[in-house]
Design a protein around this motif. Structure first.
Motif, short mmCIF file in Angstrom:
data_model
loop_
_atom_site.label_atom_id
_atom_site.label_comp_id
_atom_site.label_asym_id
_atom_site.label_seq_id
_atom_site.Cartn_x
_atom_site.Cartn_y
_atom_site.Cartn_z
N LYS A 96 46.74 30.53 33.15
CA LYS A 96 45.53 30.95 33.88
C LYS A 96 44.43 29.90 33.75
O LYS A 96 43.72 29.60 34.71
N GLU A 99 45.15 27.00 36.07
CA GLU A 99 44.89 27.28 37.47
C GLU A 99 43.42 27.05 37.82
O GLU A 99 43.09 26.61 38.92
N PHE A 111 39.74 34.49 29.87
CA PHE A 111 40.61 35.35 30.67
C PHE A 111 41.22 36.40 29.75
O PHE A 111 41.47 36.14 28.58
N ASP A 115 47.78 40.57 31.87
CA ASP A 115 47.47 40.66 33.30
C ASP A 115 46.97 42.07 33.60
O ASP A 115 47.74 43.04 33.52
#
Length: 592
Positions: A96, A99, A111, A115
């Motif tokens: 993540k 990205e 983050f 998920d």
């Protein structure tokens, strides 16, 4: 900005900052620092000031910036989705981060570890009106083909009553799945995702006796220096002796249910190899990718040093979570020396009194706290699980007398010392049979004897005795040469040499030799000892040692690790029978 203001930055000293005007900060509280909201942790409180470890690059922080509290400790997020994920030292998902920020991690990024959008199929295991205690199962989620995730009542709640539960279906980890009523009458909603402070061991019902070995498929480990499930072991060795490769082999072939691999302060290119190779490796039990049972924590040497210090606690907290569900977890910590160096750097910046070689005086305490979280446990829900810790140590120059190795030896019961001479001669795994030891022999003796018809313990002691005799004979050979020894003693050297090449050595790239089953190990050792027994009797009858060495069956024995499959045990029985016959025939000729 999130959270309350707990103070302002007074001084910045690399990853350690001093905070002034502290009002209500708590010890070990996670805080956010400055306008970029960098993650930190309070490690010292005194006279209205606090010392904070920053887990990100502290460049550009200025005195006067605000520090924000969070009312919680540095914690891991636990739940479905951990398996197969690659994290940094404070459980931020690296994919993540890449990205958003590319190859280099930007500061202030945060983050969730799991998920929060992905749907998981939840199957409830409780109904309305049920009374539950801490640690009990409220439902299950099939996380991977092998791992059935059991959602547990958080250990913080003593006794709860279920007031409502969702139907079987697909939910995110943040959706409410069960509503419970506490003893106080207050209602709490439970989700699949839960948090746990990384520096606090998860509670268990009791610690069980270690009885079962962690089967690795490496003969030198399983047969000579076994590690019990729930045990601890150190693998010290200098640069290039094979610490990482030994851990890779164990990670792929050991019979643990879950692997937690912690790359703690290792070189970036070495960790890159792990990240590339592990998804391509095949789990021999399922035929799926090894990542189906693996969690990776990558905190390389160029990442913030404070996060390196936290990484091993992050890894072991996740391991304890799966242990409480009844799984056997193996932790690969590579390497605890880099973690100790992080402690030394942080201690120096906090101006603490140094001890031996500059390490902090509390180094042994921290090492003990880490290794003591291993064990074979009965969880609060009566499931039995274990956490085994396999810690690599990187002593400078291969010096085992340095503080980290010596402190580690005090708290582990198994020691696989790597030998540079063996590594230089391409003998892998380069585990020294002289320096290594295991205190789990008595613990796993019954299990081994059940799987070897009662022969393992005596055979293992016999071959270790021969190896000790070989060391003494080698000293004589160096002084007067091999010709001065009688054949009976030269034969001991011959058998030990054969044992090293035909048994202790293992080729990780060979389809047959890379993994050796317990049954094959037992028979291989029995054949070599039978060769010693029969050969000694033949030499006593006057048979020259050179005649024994040239026997076809002896040459077949030297190749058995490559030529005989794990399933083809009859071939080993046939080999042993042929060896006995050929030596008996040879002895009969010279006797007559």
């Amino acid at each position: 900005m999130e959270g309350r203001i707990v103070g302002k930055i007074k001084r910045v000293n690399g990853p350690v900052i001093t905070v002034k005007d502290v009002t209500d900060a708590k010890m070990m509280e996670m805080v956010r620092i400055g306008e970029q909201q960098l993650i930190g942790e309070v490690v010292k409180l005194y006279n209205g000031q606090a010392t904070v470890q920053v887990y990100e690059d502290a460049t550009s922080l200025c005195p006067g910036e605000n520090v924000y509290g969070s009312d919680m400790s540095l914690s891991v997020e636990l739940g479905p989705g951990l398996i197969g994920t690659i994290y940094d030292g404070i459980q931020r998902p690296l994919e993540k981060l890449m990205e958003v920020s590319g190859t280099f991690i930007s500061r202030g990024l945060s983050f969730p570890a799991l998920d929060h959008e992905k749907l998981w199929h939840f199957v409830p295991a409780v109904k309305e009106g049920d009374t539950l205690s801490k640690g009990m199962v409220i439902g299950t989620v099939q996380e991977t083909e092998r791992i059935l995730q059991r959602i547990l009542v958080p250990p913080l709640y003593e006794t709860v009553t279920v007031s409502s539960v969702v139907k079987e279906g697909d939910y995110t980890v943040m959706q409410d799945i069960v509503t419970v009523v506490l003893a106080s009458g207050r209602q709490e909603k439970l989700q699949m995702a839960q948090h746990w402070p990384i520096r606090v061991p998860r509670p268990v019902k009791n610690r069980l006796v270690l009885k079962q070995p962690l089967v690795t498929g490496l003969r030198v480990i399983d047969t000579l220096f076994p590690l019990a499930k729930g045990g601890t072991v150190a693998i010290p060795g200098g640069f290039g002796t094979g610490k990482t490769m030994t851990q890779h082999s164990i990670a792929q072939w050991c019979d643990a249910d879950i692997i937690v691999y912690i790359g703690c302060g290792e070189r970036g290119n070495e960790m890159t190899d792990v990240l590339r190779e592990f998804p391509q490796l095949v789990d021999p039990r399922t035929g799926q990718s090894l990542m189906e049972r693996t969690i990776l924590i990558a905190n390389t040497s160029n990442m913030p040093v404070s996060a390196r210090e936290a990484s091993i606690y992050t890894g072991i907290s996740m391991a304890e979570y799966y242990r409480d569900q009844g799984y056997h977890v193996a932790i690969m910590a590579d390497s605890t020396s880099r973690w100790a160096e992080a402690l030394r750097e942080l201690s120096g910046r906090m101006e603490e009194m140094p001890a031996e070689e500059g390490f902090p005086a509390y180094l042994p305490t921290r090492i003990a706290q880490f290794y003591e979280r291993a064990g074979y446990m009965r969880a609060l829900n009566d499931e039995d699980g274990s956490v085994s810790i396999i810690g690599a140590v990187s002593p400078p120059g291969g010096d085992f007398s340095e503080p980290v190795t010596q402190a580690t030896k005090r708290f582990v019961r198994c020691f696989w010392g790597l030998d540079r001479a063996l590594a230089s001669s391409r003998h892998y795994p380069a585990i020294s049979w002289i320096d290594s030891y295991s205190e789990y022999l008595g613990d796993v003796r019954q299990w081994w004897n059940d799987h070897s018809e009662g022969t393992w313990y005596d055979n293992r002691n016999q071959i270790m005795e021969l190896l000790q005799k070989e060391i003494r004979l080698q000293q004589i050979v160096k002084l007067v040469g091999p010709d001065a020894l009688p054949d009976s003693q030269n034969f001991i050297l011959e058998v030990c040499s054969l044992f090293k090449t035909a048994f202790l050595q293992q080729n990780a790239f060979d389809e047959i030799d890379r993994y050796c089953s317990i049954e094959k190990q037992v028979k291989m050792l029995a054949i070599i000892l039978e060769y010693y027994k029969k050969g000694s009797e033949a030499i006593a009858k006057g048979v020259p040692m050179v005649k024994l060495r040239r026997l076809r069956s002896v040459q077949d024995m030297a190749r058995m690790r490559f030529s005989v499959n794990n399933e083809d045990l009859q071939a080993l029985d046939k080999l042993q029978l042929g060896l006995e016959r050929s030596i008996d025939q040879l002895g009969g000729i010279y006797e007559n």
